[in-house]
Write an enzyme that holds these catalytic residues in place. Structure first.
Site, PDB file in Angstrom:
ATOM      1  N   CYS A   1       0.817  -1.220   0.000  1.00  0.00           N
ATOM      2  CA  CYS A   1       0.000   0.000   0.000  1.00  0.00           C
ATOM      3  C   CYS A   1       0.851   1.271   0.000  1.00  0.00           C
ATOM      4  CB  CYS A   1      -0.940   0.004   1.196  1.00  0.00           C
ATOM      5  SG  CYS A   1      -1.973  -1.457   1.273  1.00  0.00           S
TER       6      CYS A   1
ATOM      7  N   HIS B   1      -2.937   7.132   3.140  1.00  0.00           N
ATOM      8  CA  HIS B   1      -3.393   5.887   2.515  1.00  0.00           C
ATOM      9  C   HIS B   1      -4.764   5.543   3.100  1.00  0.00           C
ATOM     10  CE1 HIS B   1      -3.903   1.849   1.277  1.00  0.00           C
ATOM     11  NE2 HIS B   1      -3.564   1.314   2.437  1.00  0.00           N
TER      12      HIS B   1
ATOM     13  N   ASN C   1     -10.174  -0.214   0.736  1.00  0.00           N
ATOM     14  CA  ASN C   1      -8.720  -0.128   0.633  1.00  0.00           C
ATOM     15  C   ASN C   1      -8.269  -0.693  -0.716  1.00  0.00           C
ATOM     16  OD1 ASN C   1      -5.970  -0.375   0.826  1.00  0.00           O
ATOM     17  ND2 ASN C   1      -5.972  -1.482   2.783  1.00  0.00           N
TER      18      ASN C   1
HETATM   19  O1  UT7 Z   1      -3.307  -1.446   3.783  1.00  0.00           O
HETATM   20  C1  UT7 Z   1      -3.032  -2.293   4.865  1.00  0.00           C
HETATM   21  C2  UT7 Z   1      -4.151  -3.262   5.009  1.00  0.00           C
HETATM   22  N1  UT7 Z   1      -4.546  -3.606   6.310  1.00  0.00           N
HETATM   23  C3  UT7 Z   1      -5.194  -2.805   7.176  1.00  0.00           C
HETATM   24  O2  UT7 Z   1      -5.340  -1.637   7.027  1.00  0.00           O
HETATM   25  C4  UT7 Z   1      -5.756  -3.488   8.374  1.00  0.00           C
HETATM   26  C5  UT7 Z   1      -5.596  -2.729   9.642  1.00  0.00           C
HETATM   27  N2  UT7 Z   1      -6.467  -3.278  10.656  1.00  0.00           N
HETATM   28  C6  UT7 Z   1      -7.792  -2.969  10.711  1.00  0.00           C
HETATM   29  O3  UT7 Z   1      -8.265  -2.193   9.919  1.00  0.00           O
HETATM   30  C7  UT7 Z   1      -8.601  -3.554  11.818  1.00  0.00           C
HETATM   31  O4  UT7 Z   1      -7.761  -4.283  12.681  1.00  0.00           O
HETATM   32  C8  UT7 Z   1      -9.754  -4.478  11.304  1.00  0.00           C
HETATM   33  C9  UT7 Z   1     -10.822  -3.631  10.638  1.00  0.00           C
HETATM   34  C10 UT7 Z   1      -9.209  -5.523  10.355  1.00  0.00           C
HETATM   35  C11 UT7 Z   1     -10.407  -5.175  12.483  1.00  0.00           C
HETATM   36  O5  UT7 Z   1     -10.891  -4.220  13.409  1.00  0.00           O
HETATM   37  P1  UT7 Z   1     -10.547  -4.363  14.957  1.00  0.00           P
HETATM   38  O6  UT7 Z   1     -11.235  -3.276  15.630  1.00  0.00           O
HETATM   39  O7  UT7 Z   1      -9.039  -4.425  15.062  1.00  0.00           O
HETATM   40  O8  UT7 Z   1     -11.230  -5.731  15.314  1.00  0.00           O
HETATM   41  P2  UT7 Z   1     -10.559  -7.071  15.878  1.00  0.00           P
HETATM   42  O9  UT7 Z   1      -9.647  -7.679  14.853  1.00  0.00           O
HETATM   43  O10 UT7 Z   1      -9.977  -6.777  17.214  1.00  0.00           O
HETATM   44  O11 UT7 Z   1     -11.810  -7.981  16.027  1.00  0.00           O
HETATM   45  C12 UT7 Z   1     -12.834  -7.695  16.969  1.00  0.00           C
HETATM   46  C13 UT7 Z   1     -13.946  -8.696  16.769  1.00  0.00           C
HETATM   47  C14 UT7 Z   1     -13.488 -10.152  16.696  1.00  0.00           C
HETATM   48  O12 UT7 Z   1     -14.424 -10.925  17.398  1.00  0.00           O
HETATM   49  P3  UT7 Z   1     -14.109 -11.446  18.883  1.00  0.00           P
HETATM   50  O13 UT7 Z   1     -12.870 -12.259  18.755  1.00  0.00           O
HETATM   51  O14 UT7 Z   1     -13.927 -10.216  19.708  1.00  0.00           O
HETATM   52  O15 UT7 Z   1     -15.335 -12.218  19.215  1.00  0.00           O
HETATM   53  C15 UT7 Z   1     -13.562 -10.474  15.244  1.00  0.00           C
HETATM   54  O16 UT7 Z   1     -13.826 -11.839  15.001  1.00  0.00           O
HETATM   55  O17 UT7 Z   1     -14.596  -8.428  15.537  1.00  0.00           O
HETATM   56  C16 UT7 Z   1     -14.740  -9.651  14.808  1.00  0.00           C
HETATM   57  N3  UT7 Z   1     -14.712  -9.338  13.384  1.00  0.00           N
HETATM   58  C17 UT7 Z   1     -15.831  -9.045  12.697  1.00  0.00           C
HETATM   59  N4  UT7 Z   1     -17.129  -8.975  13.058  1.00  0.00           N
HETATM   60  C18 UT7 Z   1     -18.026  -8.646  12.133  1.00  0.00           C
HETATM   61  C19 UT7 Z   1     -13.651  -9.254  12.547  1.00  0.00           C
HETATM   62  N5  UT7 Z   1     -14.075  -8.913  11.313  1.00  0.00           N
HETATM   63  C20 UT7 Z   1     -15.411  -8.791  11.389  1.00  0.00           C
HETATM   64  C21 UT7 Z   1     -16.402  -8.446  10.444  1.00  0.00           C
HETATM   65  N6  UT7 Z   1     -17.705  -8.392  10.854  1.00  0.00           N
HETATM   66  N7  UT7 Z   1     -16.118  -8.167   9.158  1.00  0.00           N
END
Ligand code: UT7
Length: 326
Positions: A113, A253, A283
């Site tokens: 990215c 980005h 993204n």
């Molecule tokens: O260009 C580089 C590309 N990468 C990025 O930019 C990614 C950077 N990271 C992020 O944007 C965030 O970490 C995410 C959007 C991927 C995730 O958000 P988060 O606030 O960090 O959530 P998390 O990974 O801590 O997950 C929290 C909960 C989990 O459930 P439990 O374990 O707490 O029960 C996940 O399973 O949210 C759940 N979860 C979802 N729920 C509904 C993860 N993805 C989803 C989803 N819908 N799409």
């Protein structure tokens, strides 16, 4: 300072739009969750015939048209992509072929990215060194073909698109005032596509294990992203002897609204100065910054004399901050 002027910019996105509601029919997610955690509402998704080069060629043709020149008159094509058409040749060569032109160098810069800012830095250095006068810099991605559509933590994030800029060497004090780019290869496993290269060649098992699709530790990437983008932007501003108060436009980005916001707040740039397109496109990896630049120019938000701070992070981990004077 690396002097160049932007002669023209262009973009291309696939026609098909996929909303969060559409994705909620495929995986266990909701519009509310995706909007709240990422700011994304929809993304454009390529059809079976469309590759990164297809979109990249359209964006570059568009940029050349706006620059009032033929694509055949470009002195080089520098492409940033993390979803290349093939392992080899480069997507740059596929783009050249798609445009029906030949002769000028065409190659890829692989920095995820951060790719567009890396490619812009490379192209600007080429101009300063005299390796050509007019260069097409492209960021193009079809991320939808390398994400796992059963993994809700990644498939909701990405979108497809391409943006391009034609830059020309010049004598005026416009171009990159400063830049700060870097990488930390020890962080490769937090965001990568494990198989298909020489490290883990493709086998029936790698396909079964989903190793040809994006693997990401979202939380870890998030933390590093905020830190790296903020530090790179601050360093770039400092080496241009500027402060946040001098910034007319901030183009981060577009990965996640929360990452962009955290970066903006740490830089102390007012919200109205930040370009945000993540809600409409998701993204698009290396394509987000050139599309944001294109839309900002079209909207009259980047008049001559603007100071534009740009920042990115990506797989590698790579990062880049740059200050552009238009
Ligand atoms: O260009 C580089 C590309 N990468 C990025 O930019 C990614 C950077 N990271 C992020 O944007 C965030 O970490 C995410 C959007 C991927 C995730 O958000 P988060 O606030 O960090 O959530 P998390 O990974 O801590 O997950 C929290 C909960 C989990 O459930 P439990 O374990 O707490 O029960 C996940 O399973 O949210 C759940 N979860 C979802 N729920 C509904 C993860 N993805 C989803 C989803 N819908 N799409």
């Amino acid at each position: 300072m690396k002097r160049f002027k932007i002669l023209g910019t262009g973009m291309a996105v696939p026609q098909r739009i996929m909303t969060n509601f559409d994705i909620a029919k495929l995986v266990d997610t909701s519009d509310e969750w995706v909007t709240e955690r990422t700011g994304i509402k929809q993304r454009h998704i390529a059809d079976a015939e469309t590759s990164s080069a297809t979109l990249g060629a359209r964006a570059l043709a568009n940029a050349c048209e706006r620059a009032g020149m033929q694509t055949a008159n470009l002195d080089a094509i520098v492409v940033a992509t993390s979803s290349p058409d093939t392992l080899f040749p480069s997507t740059g060569c596929w783009i050249q072929n798609e445009l029906g032109i030949r002769g000028m160098p065409a190659f890829d810069v692989a920095a995820g990215c951060s790719g567009f800012l890396y490619a812009l830095e490379v192209a600007a250095c080429m101009l300063v060194a005299g390796s050509g006068k007019r260069i097409g810099v492209v960021g193009c991605e079809v991320m939808s073909k390398v994400v796992d559509w059963t993994d809700r933590s990644t498939c909701v994030l990405f979108g497809d698109g391409a943006g391009a800029a034609v830059i020309e060497s010049c004598e005026q004090d416009v171009g990159l005032l400063s830049s700060n780019w870097g990488a930390d290869g020890s962080l490769a496993p937090i965001l990568y596509l494990p198989a298909g290269g020489t490290r883990t060649p493709a086998t029936e098992q790698t396909v079964k294990d989903g190793l040809h699709m994006v693997q990401m530790k979202g939380n870890t990437v998030f933390r590093h992203a905020v830190r790296a983008m903020t530090a790179a932007s601050k360093a770039a501003l400092a080496s241009a002897n500027l402060t946040a108060a001098d910034v007319d436009l901030l183009i981060p980005h577009q990965a996640n609204m929360r990452i962009m916001e955290a970066c903006r707040q740490r830089l102390d740039v007012p919200v109205e100065k930040m370009i945000s397109i993540v809600d409409r496109y998701g993204n698009m990896s290396a394509a987000t910054i050139p599309i944001a630049i294109h839309e900002a120019r079209e909207a009259g938000r980047m008049p001559d004399g603007s100071t534009v701070a740009m920042a990115a992070f990506g797989t590698g981990l790579t990062w880049a901050g740059a200050v552009l004077r238009t």
